[in-house]
Every structure is written in structure tokens, then in C-alpha cells.
Design a protein around this motif. Structure first.
Motif, PDB file in Angstrom:
ATOM      1  N   HIS A  29      68.548  51.847  72.191  1.00 36.47           N
ATOM      2  CA  HIS A  29      67.319  52.593  72.447  1.00 36.47           C
ATOM      3  C   HIS A  29      66.538  51.964  73.601  1.00 36.47           C
ATOM      4  O   HIS A  29      66.104  52.656  74.531  1.00 36.47           O
ATOM      5  CB  HIS A  29      66.478  52.632  71.171  1.00 36.47           C
ATOM      6  N   TYR A  30      66.382  50.638  73.556  1.00 35.33           N
ATOM      7  CA  TYR A  30      65.656  49.929  74.612  1.00 35.33           C
ATOM      8  C   TYR A  30      66.374  50.088  75.954  1.00 35.33           C
ATOM      9  O   TYR A  30      65.737  50.357  76.979  1.00 35.33           O
ATOM     10  CB  TYR A  30      65.516  48.450  74.241  1.00 35.33           C
ATOM     11  N   ALA A  31      67.693  49.946  75.951  1.00 35.87           N
ATOM     12  CA  ALA A  31      68.459  50.072  77.200  1.00 35.87           C
ATOM     13  C   ALA A  31      68.338  51.474  77.777  1.00 35.87           C
ATOM     14  O   ALA A  31      68.138  51.642  78.986  1.00 35.87           O
ATOM     15  CB  ALA A  31      69.921  49.718  76.959  1.00 35.87           C
ATOM     16  N   ALA A  32      68.460  52.492  76.928  1.00 32.36           N
ATOM     17  CA  ALA A  32      68.391  53.876  77.419  1.00 32.36           C
ATOM     18  C   ALA A  32      67.045  54.173  78.059  1.00 32.36           C
ATOM     19  O   ALA A  32      66.977  54.746  79.162  1.00 32.36           O
ATOM     20  CB  ALA A  32      68.657  54.847  76.269  1.00 32.36           C
ATOM     21  N   LEU A  33      65.994  53.761  77.401  1.00 34.61           N
ATOM     22  CA  LEU A  33      64.654  54.005  77.936  1.00 34.61           C
ATOM     23  C   LEU A  33      64.420  53.207  79.219  1.00 34.61           C
ATOM     24  O   LEU A  33      63.935  53.745  80.225  1.00 34.61           O
ATOM     25  CB  LEU A  33      63.600  53.637  76.887  1.00 34.61           C
ATOM     26  N   THR A  34      64.790  51.942  79.191  1.00 35.30           N
ATOM     27  CA  THR A  34      64.576  51.080  80.354  1.00 35.30           C
ATOM     28  C   THR A  34      65.452  51.523  81.528  1.00 35.30           C
ATOM     29  O   THR A  34      65.005  51.512  82.681  1.00 35.30           O
ATOM     30  CB  THR A  34      64.837  49.614  79.975  1.00 35.30           C
ATOM     31  N   MET A  35      66.678  51.936  81.237  1.00 34.76           N
ATOM     32  CA  MET A  35      67.564  52.417  82.301  1.00 34.76           C
ATOM     33  C   MET A  35      66.984  53.669  82.958  1.00 34.76           C
ATOM     34  O   MET A  35      67.037  53.804  84.188  1.00 34.76           O
ATOM     35  CB  MET A  35      68.961  52.707  81.749  1.00 34.76           C
ATOM     36  N   THR A  97      56.563  55.072  80.865  1.00 40.60           N
ATOM     37  CA  THR A  97      55.847  53.798  80.833  1.00 40.60           C
ATOM     38  C   THR A  97      55.197  53.566  79.471  1.00 40.60           C
ATOM     39  O   THR A  97      55.294  52.469  78.910  1.00 40.60           O
ATOM     40  CB  THR A  97      54.805  53.734  81.966  1.00 40.60           C
ATOM     41  N   ARG A  98      54.566  54.585  78.912  1.00 37.58           N
ATOM     42  CA  ARG A  98      53.966  54.454  77.570  1.00 37.58           C
ATOM     43  C   ARG A  98      55.033  54.172  76.521  1.00 37.58           C
ATOM     44  O   ARG A  98      54.856  53.312  75.651  1.00 37.58           O
ATOM     45  CB  ARG A  98      53.193  55.720  77.189  1.00 37.58           C
ATOM     46  N   ASP A  99      56.149  54.890  76.589  1.00 36.94           N
ATOM     47  CA  ASP A  99      57.229  54.668  75.632  1.00 36.94           C
ATOM     48  C   ASP A  99      57.819  53.265  75.786  1.00 36.94           C
ATOM     49  O   ASP A  99      58.173  52.618  74.797  1.00 36.94           O
ATOM     50  CB  ASP A  99      58.320  55.724  75.782  1.00 36.94           C
ATOM     51  N   GLN A 100      57.923  52.797  77.018  1.00 41.41           N
ATOM     52  CA  GLN A 100      58.406  51.435  77.275  1.00 41.41           C
ATOM     53  C   GLN A 100      57.473  50.419  76.617  1.00 41.41           C
ATOM     54  O   GLN A 100      57.929  49.466  75.984  1.00 41.41           O
ATOM     55  CB  GLN A 100      58.495  51.169  78.783  1.00 41.41           C
ATOM     56  N   MET A 101      56.182  50.633  76.741  1.00 40.12           N
ATOM     57  CA  MET A 101      55.210  49.720  76.130  1.00 40.12           C
ATOM     58  C   MET A 101      55.387  49.674  74.615  1.00 40.12           C
ATOM     59  O   MET A 101      55.396  48.586  74.017  1.00 40.12           O
ATOM     60  CB  MET A 101      53.785  50.146  76.472  1.00 40.12           C
ATOM     61  N   ARG A 102      55.531  50.820  73.997  1.00 37.19           N
ATOM     62  CA  ARG A 102      55.686  50.880  72.537  1.00 37.19           C
ATOM     63  C   ARG A 102      56.975  50.180  72.088  1.00 37.19           C
ATOM     64  O   ARG A 102      56.967  49.382  71.145  1.00 37.19           O
ATOM     65  CB  ARG A 102      55.695  52.323  72.054  1.00 37.19           C
ATOM     66  N   THR A 147      70.471  47.028  84.484  1.00 39.08           N
ATOM     67  CA  THR A 147      69.599  47.051  83.305  1.00 39.08           C
ATOM     68  C   THR A 147      70.436  46.984  82.038  1.00 39.08           C
ATOM     69  O   THR A 147      70.105  46.253  81.096  1.00 39.08           O
ATOM     70  CB  THR A 147      68.721  48.318  83.308  1.00 39.08           C
ATOM     71  N   GLU A 148      71.528  47.710  82.019  1.00 36.12           N
ATOM     72  CA  GLU A 148      72.415  47.701  80.855  1.00 36.12           C
ATOM     73  C   GLU A 148      72.992  46.305  80.625  1.00 36.12           C
ATOM     74  O   GLU A 148      73.089  45.843  79.479  1.00 36.12           O
ATOM     75  CB  GLU A 148      73.535  48.729  81.042  1.00 36.12           C
ATOM     76  N   ARG A 149      73.349  45.590  81.704  1.00 36.22           N
ATOM     77  CA  ARG A 149      73.853  44.219  81.568  1.00 36.22           C
ATOM     78  C   ARG A 149      72.769  43.296  81.012  1.00 36.22           C
ATOM     79  O   ARG A 149      73.040  42.463  80.139  1.00 36.22           O
ATOM     80  CB  ARG A 149      74.362  43.691  82.910  1.00 36.22           C
ATOM     81  N   LEU A 150      71.557  43.437  81.501  1.00 32.99           N
ATOM     82  CA  LEU A 150      70.449  42.598  81.045  1.00 32.99           C
ATOM     83  C   LEU A 150      70.179  42.805  79.560  1.00 32.99           C
ATOM     84  O   LEU A 150      70.105  41.846  78.785  1.00 32.99           O
ATOM     85  CB  LEU A 150      69.185  42.898  81.863  1.00 32.99           C
ATOM     86  N   VAL A 151      70.057  44.042  79.157  1.00 33.83           N
ATOM     87  CA  VAL A 151      69.779  44.330  77.746  1.00 33.83           C
ATOM     88  C   VAL A 151      70.982  43.964  76.883  1.00 33.83           C
ATOM     89  O   VAL A 151      70.822  43.398  75.794  1.00 33.83           O
ATOM     90  CB  VAL A 151      69.363  45.805  77.551  1.00 33.83           C
ATOM     91  N   GLY A 152      72.185  44.238  77.369  1.00 30.24           N
ATOM     92  CA  GLY A 152      73.380  43.879  76.621  1.00 30.24           C
ATOM     93  C   GLY A 152      73.476  42.388  76.368  1.00 30.24           C
ATOM     94  O   GLY A 152      73.838  41.948  75.271  1.00 30.24           O
ATOM     95  N   ASP A 153      73.131  41.590  77.368  1.00 33.93           N
ATOM     96  CA  ASP A 153      73.147  40.142  77.206  1.00 33.93           C
ATOM     97  C   ASP A 153      72.135  39.714  76.146  1.00 33.93           C
ATOM     98  O   ASP A 153      72.429  38.854  75.306  1.00 33.93           O
ATOM     99  CB  ASP A 153      72.842  39.447  78.539  1.00 33.93           C
TER     100      ASP A 153
END
Length: 168
Positions: A29-35, A97-102, A147-153
Motif C-alpha cells: 500500500h505504501y509503495a503504491a501510493l508513494t510510487m 499528498t494527504r494520503d501519503q501523510m496519513r 521507490t519500489e526498491r526503497l520500500v521493498g528494502d
């Protein structure tokens, strides 16, 4: 501060109580939103905006020593969270941006658990730098992949930490 009020104790307990599936699901979820945010930022950000984030990241590189205290680690995580949020804000999407914050409010306490390791902090600075490189180049695909590599790590590190529950 009592142990019940310590955010790291709460995060450890939450991590240990979570299944591998739950941690990976949060990561997806975090990766999808951040990506989505970083891909849009690659399309829309001005070079000067990316440069401002890069300057803050460079300052962070020297801000934490090899054996940082709790306040240094807290400041490090807060800065990394702020940089990620600033980058997603370059997407020019208030909703993203709001969803990222949450979502970051949920994910960040867990990330603090892996920030203790200097190698993890170093890798995450480097991986975040790769995201910035891709955004600066206007390469949406590379920004998403970085981004996917960062979150995956981060998810792999959290999963490994969860498995070492006896060491808590």
C-alpha cells in the motif's frame, strides 16, 4: 516516560503482533501510493524543487553518527519522512499528498525500528537519492522502480526484525 507511552515499544509490539502478510500488505500500500506520487513528481517537478530536497538529504547524511541516540534517530526519521512527503508534494496532487501523510503516520513508527542500523540508514539515503535522480531526470518509470526498491528494502528489514522477536 512509561514503557506504555514509548512509541518504539508500541511499534515493536505492533510489529511482533503482525503477520508477515500484514507487514508486506502495508508495504504494498505504501509503495503504491508513494510510487504514484514520485512518478507524477518526475513529470511535474521543477529542477530547483528537487535540488532543495537533495540539499536537505545531503545535510542529513552527516547528521547521524554511527551510534546515534534516540533523539538523533527520531530526528533522522522525521527528516526522512519530511523529505518523502516533500517529494510526493511535487506531484502537485493535494489528494496524494494527504494520503501519503496519513499512511506515513502508520508506517513511520515501524521504520524507526530499522533506523537503528547504520547500514539500513545508509542504504535508505542512497535509495532515496536514486529516487531523486530519477525525478530530476523526469524519468517516471525509474522513479517508480527506485521507490519500489526503497520500500521493498524497508519491508524486508522489518520482516527480518519481526522474525527476531526474541531479541526485543
Amino acid at each position: 516516560m512509561s514503557a506504555e507511552a514509548d512509541p518504539l515499544v508500541f511499534a515493536r509490539e505492533a510489529l511482533v503482533a503482525s503477520s508477515r502478510f500484514a507487514i508486506r500488505d502495508l508495504g504494498v500500500h505504501y509503495a503504491a501510493l508513494t510510487m504514484a506520487g514520485t512518478r507524477l513528481a518526475a513529470r511535474r517537478a521543477a529542477l530547483s524543487e528537487v535540488a532543495a530536497i537533495r540539499i536537505r538529504l545531503a545535510k542529513l547524511d552527516t547528521a547521524v553518527g554511527q551510534k546515534p541516540g534516540a533523539s538523533e534517530l527520531s530526528a533522522w526519521r522525521q527528516t526522512m519522512d519530511d523529505l518523502q512527503l516533500e517529494l510526493v508534494a511535487l506531484s502537485q496532487s493535494a489528494r496524494l499528498t494527504r494520503d501519503q501523510m496519513r499512511l506515513q503516520a502508520e508506517f513511520s513508527p515501524l521504520l524507526r525500528l530499522i533506523d537503528v542500523d547504520a547500514g539500513t540508514r545508509s542504504r535508505h539515503r542512497e535509495l532515496f537519492g536514486s529516487v531523486l535522480d530519477a525525478v530530476e531526470a523526469g524519468d517516471e518509470d525509474a522513479a517508480g522502480a527506485a521507490t519500489e526498491r526503497l520500500v521493498g528494502d524497508a519491508i524486508d528489514a522489518l520482516d527480518a526484525l519481526r522474525l527476531q522477536a526474541d531479541d526485543f
